[in-house]
Design a protein around this motif. Structure first.
Motif, PDB file in Angstrom:
ATOM      1  N   GLU A 168      11.235 -10.852  -7.346  1.00 34.66           N
ATOM      2  CA  GLU A 168      12.700 -10.909  -7.410  1.00 34.66           C
ATOM      3  C   GLU A 168      13.231 -12.114  -6.641  1.00 34.66           C
ATOM      4  O   GLU A 168      14.177 -12.780  -7.072  1.00 34.66           O
ATOM      5  N   LEU A 169      12.616 -12.404  -5.503  1.00 32.59           N
ATOM      6  CA  LEU A 169      13.014 -13.571  -4.718  1.00 32.59           C
ATOM      7  C   LEU A 169      12.767 -14.857  -5.501  1.00 32.59           C
ATOM      8  O   LEU A 169      13.625 -15.747  -5.561  1.00 32.59           O
ATOM      9  N   ASP A 170      11.594 -14.959  -6.128  1.00 28.82           N
ATOM     10  CA  ASP A 170      11.229 -16.176  -6.842  1.00 28.82           C
ATOM     11  C   ASP A 170      12.045 -16.383  -8.110  1.00 28.82           C
ATOM     12  O   ASP A 170      12.317 -17.522  -8.497  1.00 28.82           O
ATOM     13  N   THR A 171      12.430 -15.301  -8.776  1.00 26.84           N
ATOM     14  CA  THR A 171      13.135 -15.429 -10.062  1.00 26.84           C
ATOM     15  C   THR A 171      14.654 -15.435  -9.926  1.00 26.84           C
ATOM     16  O   THR A 171      15.352 -16.016 -10.761  1.00 26.84           O
ATOM     17  N   THR A 172      15.183 -14.797  -8.870  1.00 24.78           N
ATOM     18  CA  THR A 172      16.640 -14.724  -8.719  1.00 24.78           C
ATOM     19  C   THR A 172      17.142 -15.440  -7.471  1.00 24.78           C
ATOM     20  O   THR A 172      18.343 -15.678  -7.335  1.00 24.78           O
ATOM     21  N   GLY A 173      16.226 -15.753  -6.565  1.00 25.04           N
ATOM     22  CA  GLY A 173      16.630 -16.365  -5.302  1.00 25.04           C
ATOM     23  C   GLY A 173      17.225 -15.381  -4.327  1.00 25.04           C
ATOM     24  O   GLY A 173      17.711 -15.767  -3.259  1.00 25.04           O
ATOM     25  N   GLU A 174      17.159 -14.089  -4.644  1.00 22.78           N
ATOM     26  CA  GLU A 174      17.789 -13.063  -3.818  1.00 22.78           C
ATOM     27  C   GLU A 174      16.753 -12.339  -2.963  1.00 22.78           C
ATOM     28  O   GLU A 174      15.782 -11.785  -3.487  1.00 22.78           O
ATOM     29  N   LEU A 175      16.959 -12.332  -1.669  1.00 21.13           N
ATOM     30  CA  LEU A 175      16.115 -11.572  -0.751  1.00 21.13           C
ATOM     31  C   LEU A 175      16.708 -10.176  -0.635  1.00 21.13           C
ATOM     32  O   LEU A 175      17.813 -10.002  -0.115  1.00 21.13           O
ATOM     33  N   LEU A 176      15.980  -9.178  -1.125  1.00 20.73           N
ATOM     34  CA  LEU A 176      16.525  -7.824  -1.228  1.00 20.73           C
ATOM     35  C   LEU A 176      16.164  -6.923  -0.059  1.00 20.73           C
ATOM     36  O   LEU A 176      16.550  -5.759  -0.037  1.00 20.73           O
ATOM     37  N   VAL A 177      15.432  -7.442   0.916  1.00 20.85           N
ATOM     38  CA  VAL A 177      14.997  -6.613   2.037  1.00 20.85           C
ATOM     39  C   VAL A 177      15.311  -7.317   3.345  1.00 20.85           C
ATOM     40  O   VAL A 177      15.132  -8.531   3.467  1.00 20.85           O
ATOM     41  N   ASP A 178      15.809  -6.554   4.319  1.00 18.81           N
ATOM     42  CA  ASP A 178      16.156  -7.101   5.628  1.00 18.81           C
ATOM     43  C   ASP A 178      15.095  -6.817   6.673  1.00 18.81           C
ATOM     44  O   ASP A 178      14.770  -7.671   7.503  1.00 18.81           O
ATOM     45  N   LEU A 179      14.557  -5.591   6.665  1.00 14.11           N
ATOM     46  CA  LEU A 179      13.586  -5.143   7.658  1.00 14.11           C
ATOM     47  C   LEU A 179      12.375  -4.552   6.955  1.00 14.11           C
ATOM     48  O   LEU A 179      12.512  -3.887   5.919  1.00 14.11           O
ATOM     49  N   GLY A 180      11.193  -4.769   7.512  1.00  9.80           N
ATOM     50  CA  GLY A 180       9.989  -4.223   6.908  1.00  9.80           C
ATOM     51  C   GLY A 180       8.972  -3.793   7.939  1.00  9.80           C
ATOM     52  O   GLY A 180       8.905  -4.346   9.040  1.00  9.80           O
ATOM     53  N   SER A 181       8.180  -2.786   7.569  1.00  9.29           N
ATOM     54  CA  SER A 181       7.091  -2.342   8.425  1.00  9.29           C
ATOM     55  C   SER A 181       6.049  -1.632   7.562  1.00  9.29           C
ATOM     56  O   SER A 181       6.071  -1.738   6.329  1.00  9.29           O
ATOM     57  N   ASP A 182       5.159  -0.892   8.198  1.00  7.24           N
ATOM     58  CA  ASP A 182       4.089  -0.197   7.472  1.00  7.24           C
ATOM     59  C   ASP A 182       3.586   0.964   8.321  1.00  7.24           C
ATOM     60  O   ASP A 182       3.377   0.799   9.522  1.00  7.24           O
ATOM     61  N   GLN A 183       3.428   2.127   7.676  1.00  6.22           N
ATOM     62  CA  GLN A 183       2.844   3.261   8.395  1.00  6.22           C
ATOM     63  C   GLN A 183       1.714   3.911   7.600  1.00  6.22           C
ATOM     64  O   GLN A 183       1.515   5.116   7.653  1.00  6.22           O
ATOM     65  N   THR A 184       0.965   3.101   6.845  1.00  6.04           N
ATOM     66  CA  THR A 184      -0.287   3.616   6.310  1.00  6.04           C
ATOM     67  C   THR A 184      -1.220   3.870   7.493  1.00  6.04           C
ATOM     68  O   THR A 184      -1.063   3.279   8.556  1.00  6.04           O
ATOM     69  N   SER A 185      -2.211   4.735   7.308  1.00  6.96           N
ATOM     70  CA  SER A 185      -3.106   5.081   8.424  1.00  6.96           C
ATOM     71  C   SER A 185      -4.214   4.043   8.553  1.00  6.96           C
ATOM     72  O   SER A 185      -5.397   4.332   8.352  1.00  6.96           O
ATOM     73  N   CYS A 186      -3.805   2.828   8.928  1.00  5.47           N
ATOM     74  CA  CYS A 186      -4.763   1.728   8.990  1.00  5.47           C
ATOM     75  C   CYS A 186      -5.723   1.829  10.168  1.00  5.47           C
ATOM     76  O   CYS A 186      -6.658   1.030  10.263  1.00  5.47           O
ATOM     77  N   HIS A 187      -5.496   2.773  11.073  1.00  4.74           N
ATOM     78  CA  HIS A 187      -6.489   2.992  12.119  1.00  4.74           C
ATOM     79  C   HIS A 187      -7.735   3.659  11.539  1.00  4.74           C
ATOM     80  O   HIS A 187      -8.762   3.759  12.201  1.00  4.74           O
ATOM     81  N   ASN A 188      -7.636   4.094  10.282  1.00  6.98           N
ATOM     82  CA  ASN A 188      -8.759   4.745   9.600  1.00  6.98           C
ATOM     83  C   ASN A 188      -8.782   4.265   8.141  1.00  6.98           C
ATOM     84  O   ASN A 188      -8.685   5.054   7.209  1.00  6.98           O
ATOM     85  N   PRO A 189      -8.905   2.951   7.898  1.00  6.06           N
ATOM     86  CA  PRO A 189      -8.638   2.384   6.578  1.00  6.06           C
ATOM     87  C   PRO A 189      -9.678   2.683   5.511  1.00  6.06           C
ATOM     88  O   PRO A 189      -9.355   2.622   4.317  1.00  6.06           O
ATOM     89  N   PHE A 190     -10.892   2.999   5.915  1.00  7.99           N
ATOM     90  CA  PHE A 190     -11.966   3.166   4.931  1.00  7.99           C
ATOM     91  C   PHE A 190     -12.346   4.633   4.708  1.00  7.99           C
ATOM     92  O   PHE A 190     -13.380   4.932   4.113  1.00  7.99           O
ATOM     93  N   SER A 191     -11.497   5.534   5.206  1.00  7.26           N
ATOM     94  CA  SER A 191     -11.739   6.965   4.999  1.00  7.26           C
ATOM     95  C   SER A 191     -10.499   7.654   4.428  1.00  7.26           C
ATOM     96  O   SER A 191     -10.255   8.824   4.696  1.00  7.26           O
ATOM     97  N   GLY A 192      -9.707   6.899   3.695  1.00  6.82           N
ATOM     98  CA  GLY A 192      -8.522   7.478   3.070  1.00  6.82           C
ATOM     99  C   GLY A 192      -7.217   7.157   3.757  1.00  6.82           C
ATOM    100  O   GLY A 192      -6.164   7.615   3.307  1.00  6.82           O
ATOM    101  N   GLY A 193      -7.262   6.352   4.819  1.00  7.30           N
ATOM    102  CA  GLY A 193      -6.033   5.996   5.507  1.00  7.30           C
ATOM    103  C   GLY A 193      -5.246   4.907   4.811  1.00  7.30           C
ATOM    104  O   GLY A 193      -4.046   4.760   5.040  1.00  7.30           O
ATOM    105  N   TYR A 194      -5.928   4.128   3.967  1.00  9.04           N
ATOM    106  CA  TYR A 194      -5.283   3.047   3.224  1.00  9.04           C
ATOM    107  C   TYR A 194      -5.915   3.004   1.837  1.00  9.04           C
ATOM    108  O   TYR A 194      -7.144   2.958   1.709  1.00  9.04           O
TER     109      TYR A 194
END
Length: 516
Positions: A168-194
């Protein structure tokens, strides 16, 4: 009595109160992220994109609405989405990225002309609309412009969502998100956390059980795509932070572009939320204080809520610094909102962020209310370990300690021992939680208030130590807020003696000394 058990964070000290704690912490994180990154006190119309609707991450949907922003949360597991919707924490669900983008740009959808569509009613009354042949689509009422609080669950992989936002940014020039984060269980990524973006949820689960090596490779490839999309948006003004789930650590191990140029290996291109957002709050002595009404009576909880609000309001009237006043106001707002949002799960419990002065005053007031019969049964005090002093975790709670001691476990151990000697009913010292085993040490406690004068004295002694221990540690590492707070604590408590650090006036002094 010593026991060995699985409990990692608050569960390790028998003080897990369900998702209310993480909802509150997430609300404060998002509010303070808005202040720091967007210079905004009001997050209405701001967009927060993240992932995870599980046991802890599920709080993000409710927190986004309480904070007043537009939250889009990706989740691969449909069961988690349905659970959060049934709870009332998630307002909408969609498996269509076009629909998600439309909800960022527009609030109402009108169909003009002939179109063939199916409206499917799913479990729990959720509606999905499938347009087979739309002719004319007219959208109105921009959700951001009209500042509509929204929690939208995207049933799909968060990498697809991030990459669509880049498109959307590349095609319209519009940045649609202000804040971002992640709460996947990356402390356990290879056992179903991600789960890797290349596979659907069920297909990924099957591969996980049959070919772990290939699953691991796909996860690491997915993490690199994940970070590449975030980097593109961040370069255009979106603010991203690591939520202490080892996301950046695992992305680094996968070879993603997350390194901070010229920094050590514990620092990344994006800050941990403790480093940039919550660290200064911890250094002020604020953290997730909590209590449980053992009567199980909602009326007792309402009484404690009223007591806590009165204590904080009285403290403001008596005079506090601007930074402390802001935190008190946030927590008064939280208590008022908590009842309306039905956050109690199981035990009649409450959590709020408070400093040493607030914790002690609330504890004393609750204990006296028990003595007077206004509260029917004892109340147990505790805190989340995600606190000013309860946890040593170099990638999260102590990530903003830069004096070289971030990898030491002294603070949690001292809390464990110090709380025990100052009247805690029980204490716990244990490993794991959030960032994974081997990466963190936790010290926790429980303190029973029964209305007695002895309980009041124990609360005063133990709670003061429990907070000041962490503030002193942060003061020694060079944090100005912590220095200010520990000096104030010594003025208020003549028995508290803390050795203050000598500030370095000339940063070149070591180099000059070595020349001689």
């Amino acid at each position: 009595v010593a026991i060995t058990r699985y409990g990692q964070m608050t569960a390790g000290s028998y003080c897990y109160i369900g998702p209310q704690g993480i909802v509150h912490g997430t609300v404060l994180t998002v509010l303070n992220a808005g202040r720091r990154y967007l210079k905004a006190e009001d997050l209405s119309g701001k967009v927060f994109v993240t992932s995870g609707l599980g046991g802890m991450s599920g709080a993000q949907a409710k927190a986004a609405v309480i904070a007043g922003c537009v939250g889009i949360i990706a989740e691969v597991d449909e069961a988690a989405l349905l659970k959060r919707h049934k709870q009332g924490w998630l307002m909408e669900i969609s498996n269509n990225l076009d629909h998600c983008i439309a909800r960022l740009r527009y609030d109402l959808l009108f169909l003009l002309g002939f179109t063939l569509c199916m409206i499917c009613t799913l479990e729990d009354g959720i509606h999905e609309v499938h347009f087979l042949q739309p002719i004319f689509l007219i959208y109105s009422r921009d959700a951001r412009k009209n500042k509509i609080a929204l929690s939208l669950g995207y049933h799909g992989n968060v990498v697809d969502l991030w990459e669509r936002l880049v498109y959307e940014l590349d095609t319209t020039g519009e940045l649609l998100v202000d804040l971002g984060s992640d709460q996947t269980s990356c402390h356990n990524p290879f056992s179903g956390g991600y789960y890797p973006v290349q596979l659907g949820f069920e297909e990924a689960k099957q591969l996980l059980s049959t070919n772990l090596g290939k699953f691991r490779t796909l996860v690491q490839e997915s993490l690199k795509r994940h970070v590449a999309a975030i980097n593109r948006l961040a370069d255009k003004g979106m603010f991203f932070w690591d939520y202490g789930n080892a996301f950046l650590l695992e992305a680094q191990r996968a070879g993603a572009d997350v390194e901070k140029r010229g920094a050590n290996k514990t620092e990344f291109r994006y800050p941990s939320y403790v480093q940039d957002i919550m660290g200064d709050i911890f250094s002020l002595g604020f953290g997730p204080f909590r209590w449980v009404c053992t009567s199980g009576d909602p009326l007792d909880l309402a009484t404690t809520d009223s007591i806590a609000m009165s204590v904080l309001e009285d403290s403001i009237r008596q005079g506090v610094s601007t930074s402390v006043k802001q935190q008190y106001h946030d927590n008064i707002r939280w208590i008022r909102e908590a009842g309306r949002h039905s956050l109690v799960v199981g035990s009649q419990a409450r959590i709020l962020y408070s400093d040493q002065r607030g914790r002690v005053s609330i504890a004393v007031a609750i204990n006296r209310a028990i003595s007077e019969g206004r509260i029917k049964a004892p109340v147990v005090l505790s805190r989340d370990h995600h606190d000013v002093s309860g946890t040593d975790s170099p990638y999260r709670e102590t990530s903003n300690i830069y004096d070289g001691s971030a990898f030491c476990a002294d603070m949690a151990v001292q809390n464990f021992v110090g709380d025990a000697f100052r009247g805690a009913t029980w204490v716990a010292l244990h490993n794991g939680g959030g960032v994974g085993w081997g990466e963190v040490i936790n010290g926790g406690f429980g303190l029973v208030l029964d209305g007695s004068t002895e309980a009041e004295e124990r609360a005063k002694m133990m709670l003061s130590w429990d907070v000041s221990n962490g503030v002193a540690r942060r003061c020694w590492s060079g944090n100005d807020y912590a220095y200010e707070r520990i000096c104030q604590a010594m003025k208020e408590n003549a028995t508290l003696k803390v050795t203050l650090p000598h500030k370095v006036v000339d940063e070149n002094i070591l180099e000059q000394a070595l020349k001689h």
